[in-house]
Design a protein around this motif. Structure first.
Motif, PDB file in Angstrom:
ATOM      1  N   GLY A  50       0.836  -1.192   0.000  1.00  0.00           N
ATOM      2  CA  GLY A  50       0.000   0.000   0.000  1.00  0.00           C
ATOM      3  C   GLY A  50       0.866   1.234   0.000  1.00  0.00           C
ATOM      4  O   GLY A  50       2.050   1.185  -0.365  1.00  0.00           O
ATOM      5  N   ARG A  51       0.297   2.316   0.452  1.00  0.00           N
ATOM      6  CA  ARG A  51       1.037   3.570   0.506  1.00  0.00           C
ATOM      7  C   ARG A  51       0.547   4.388   1.695  1.00  0.00           C
ATOM      8  O   ARG A  51      -0.620   4.276   2.098  1.00  0.00           O
ATOM      9  CB  ARG A  51       0.892   4.359  -0.797  1.00  0.00           C
ATOM     10  CG  ARG A  51      -0.523   4.736  -1.180  1.00  0.00           C
ATOM     11  CD  ARG A  51      -0.565   5.241  -2.612  1.00  0.00           C
ATOM     12  NE  ARG A  51      -1.879   5.811  -2.954  1.00  0.00           N
ATOM     13  CZ  ARG A  51      -2.906   5.101  -3.371  1.00  0.00           C
ATOM     14  NH1 ARG A  51      -2.809   3.782  -3.487  1.00  0.00           N
ATOM     15  NH2 ARG A  51      -4.058   5.699  -3.666  1.00  0.00           N
ATOM     16  N   VAL A  52       1.449   5.183   2.217  1.00  0.00           N
ATOM     17  CA  VAL A  52       1.141   6.072   3.327  1.00  0.00           C
ATOM     18  C   VAL A  52       1.272   7.503   2.833  1.00  0.00           C
ATOM     19  O   VAL A  52       2.284   7.875   2.235  1.00  0.00           O
ATOM     20  CB  VAL A  52       2.086   5.831   4.522  1.00  0.00           C
ATOM     21  CG1 VAL A  52       1.711   6.744   5.690  1.00  0.00           C
ATOM     22  CG2 VAL A  52       2.044   4.367   4.956  1.00  0.00           C
ATOM     23  N   MET A  53       0.235   8.292   3.068  1.00  0.00           N
ATOM     24  CA  MET A  53       0.250   9.692   2.654  1.00  0.00           C
ATOM     25  C   MET A  53       0.816  10.523   3.807  1.00  0.00           C
ATOM     26  O   MET A  53       0.165  10.720   4.829  1.00  0.00           O
ATOM     27  CB  MET A  53      -1.171  10.150   2.309  1.00  0.00           C
ATOM     28  CG  MET A  53      -1.964   9.144   1.471  1.00  0.00           C
ATOM     29  SD  MET A  53      -1.162   8.675  -0.078  1.00  0.00           S
ATOM     30  CE  MET A  53      -1.361  10.210  -0.995  1.00  0.00           C
ATOM     31  N   THR A  54       2.050  10.972   3.665  1.00  0.00           N
ATOM     32  CA  THR A  54       2.722  11.703   4.736  1.00  0.00           C
ATOM     33  C   THR A  54       2.683  13.204   4.456  1.00  0.00           C
ATOM     34  O   THR A  54       2.369  13.625   3.333  1.00  0.00           O
ATOM     35  CB  THR A  54       4.188  11.255   4.873  1.00  0.00           C
ATOM     36  OG1 THR A  54       4.990  11.945   3.893  1.00  0.00           O
ATOM     37  CG2 THR A  54       4.329   9.746   4.679  1.00  0.00           C
ATOM     38  N   VAL A  96       4.615   1.094   1.000  1.00  0.00           N
ATOM     39  CA  VAL A  96       4.935   0.194   2.106  1.00  0.00           C
ATOM     40  C   VAL A  96       4.586  -1.247   1.756  1.00  0.00           C
ATOM     41  O   VAL A  96       3.757  -1.515   0.889  1.00  0.00           O
ATOM     42  CB  VAL A  96       4.193   0.588   3.401  1.00  0.00           C
ATOM     43  CG1 VAL A  96       4.654   1.942   3.912  1.00  0.00           C
ATOM     44  CG2 VAL A  96       2.681   0.571   3.206  1.00  0.00           C
ATOM     45  N   LYS A  97       5.233  -2.160   2.442  1.00  0.00           N
ATOM     46  CA  LYS A  97       4.919  -3.588   2.378  1.00  0.00           C
ATOM     47  C   LYS A  97       4.831  -4.108   3.799  1.00  0.00           C
ATOM     48  O   LYS A  97       5.721  -3.852   4.616  1.00  0.00           O
ATOM     49  CB  LYS A  97       5.977  -4.361   1.610  1.00  0.00           C
ATOM     50  CG  LYS A  97       5.695  -5.865   1.505  1.00  0.00           C
ATOM     51  CD  LYS A  97       6.786  -6.575   0.713  1.00  0.00           C
ATOM     52  CE  LYS A  97       6.479  -8.059   0.546  1.00  0.00           C
ATOM     53  NZ  LYS A  97       6.535  -8.778   1.850  1.00  0.00           N
ATOM     54  N   ILE A  98       3.755  -4.837   4.110  1.00  0.00           N
ATOM     55  CA  ILE A  98       3.529  -5.357   5.454  1.00  0.00           C
ATOM     56  C   ILE A  98       3.512  -6.870   5.416  1.00  0.00           C
ATOM     57  O   ILE A  98       2.820  -7.468   4.585  1.00  0.00           O
ATOM     58  CB  ILE A  98       2.187  -4.845   6.028  1.00  0.00           C
ATOM     59  CG1 ILE A  98       2.122  -3.315   5.987  1.00  0.00           C
ATOM     60  CG2 ILE A  98       1.993  -5.350   7.455  1.00  0.00           C
ATOM     61  CD1 ILE A  98       0.739  -2.759   6.238  1.00  0.00           C
TER      62      ILE A  98
END
Length: 225
Positions: A102-106, A113-115
């Motif tokens: 997914g992605r994180v909007m900072t 990201v990968k979890i």
């Protein structure tokens, strides 16, 4: 240890990683703590956790993603906000029982990201740089059991354990002896800077991230090989 798919010039890319032990008293049942949930998750994330078959696991996966993203962007902007609410996480549709991307909007931009999901912990890696570079990150995790004897605090011993784990992974990647690797965090203007990797006394063009929680330690690094 997951090996890189290709060599990469890291340029201005920075990485972060975070691991959460799902079996600590602080982690178990936290998805039912509405005050905490409302503080760290947005409404969409709260609904996803509420509807999940594994709410604690998803909660801490989202937390790890936010932490990884913050660690990545703070390397280039130390003054960026660390408030979890300012780091919304968008998971991709290809989420499985074992992993998700997914992605994180900072506040500074997007961090892919990968979890990885495990029975006892979740681990996330992220990169403030090209999304395709996520696949070039080398990372690993391991159970740690720091010796409780001696003058050092548990936190100091956990930090020592994760550095030892990372040194082993870096030495394997560089094909040199583990004893030739140092990981040092320099202090400047009352601020502790991100860790720097030294190989045989010379600083390497390598971005590294260390994390530990409860029984687990994890590392991630991106090298210009």
């Amino acid at each position: 240890m997951r090996q890189p798919q290709q060599s990469l010039n890291i340029g201005l890319s920075h990485i972060g990683n975070d691991i959460v032990d799902l079996k600590t008293p602080e982690a178990i049942g936290k998805a039912t703590n509405q005050r905490f949930i409302q503080r760290v998750l947005n409404l969409y994330e709260q609904q996803a956790v509420f509807n999940s078959d594994h709410p604690d696991s998803l909660l801490w996966a989202l937390w790890a993603a936010k932490e990884s993203a913050y660690k990545a962007v703070s390397k280039s902007n130390p003054n960026v906000s660390s408030a979890p609410g300012r780091y919304p996480v968008i998971l991709g549709p290809e989420k499985t029982i074992n992993s998700a991307t997914g992605r994180v909007m900072t506040p500074n931009g997007i961090v892919p990201v990968k979890i990885d999901f495990h029975e006892d912990y979740v681990h996330c890696i992220g990169i403030f740089g090209p999304a395709k570079s996520l696949e070039s990150i080398v990372y690993g995790s391991k159970t740690i059991n720091p010796d409780i004897s001696g003058a050092e605090s548990i936190s100091e011993k956990e930090s020592s354990a994760v550095r030892k784990l990372a040194k082993k992974g870096i030495a394997s990647c560089l094909q040199i002896n583990e004893q030739d690797i140092q990981i040092i965090r320099h202090k400047k203007h009352n601020r502790i800077n991100p860790p720097v990797v030294y190989a045989k006394g010379r600083a390497k063009k390598m971005d590294v991230s260390l994390s530990h929680d409860g029984r687990f330690a994890a590392y991630a690094f991106l090298a210009d090989l």
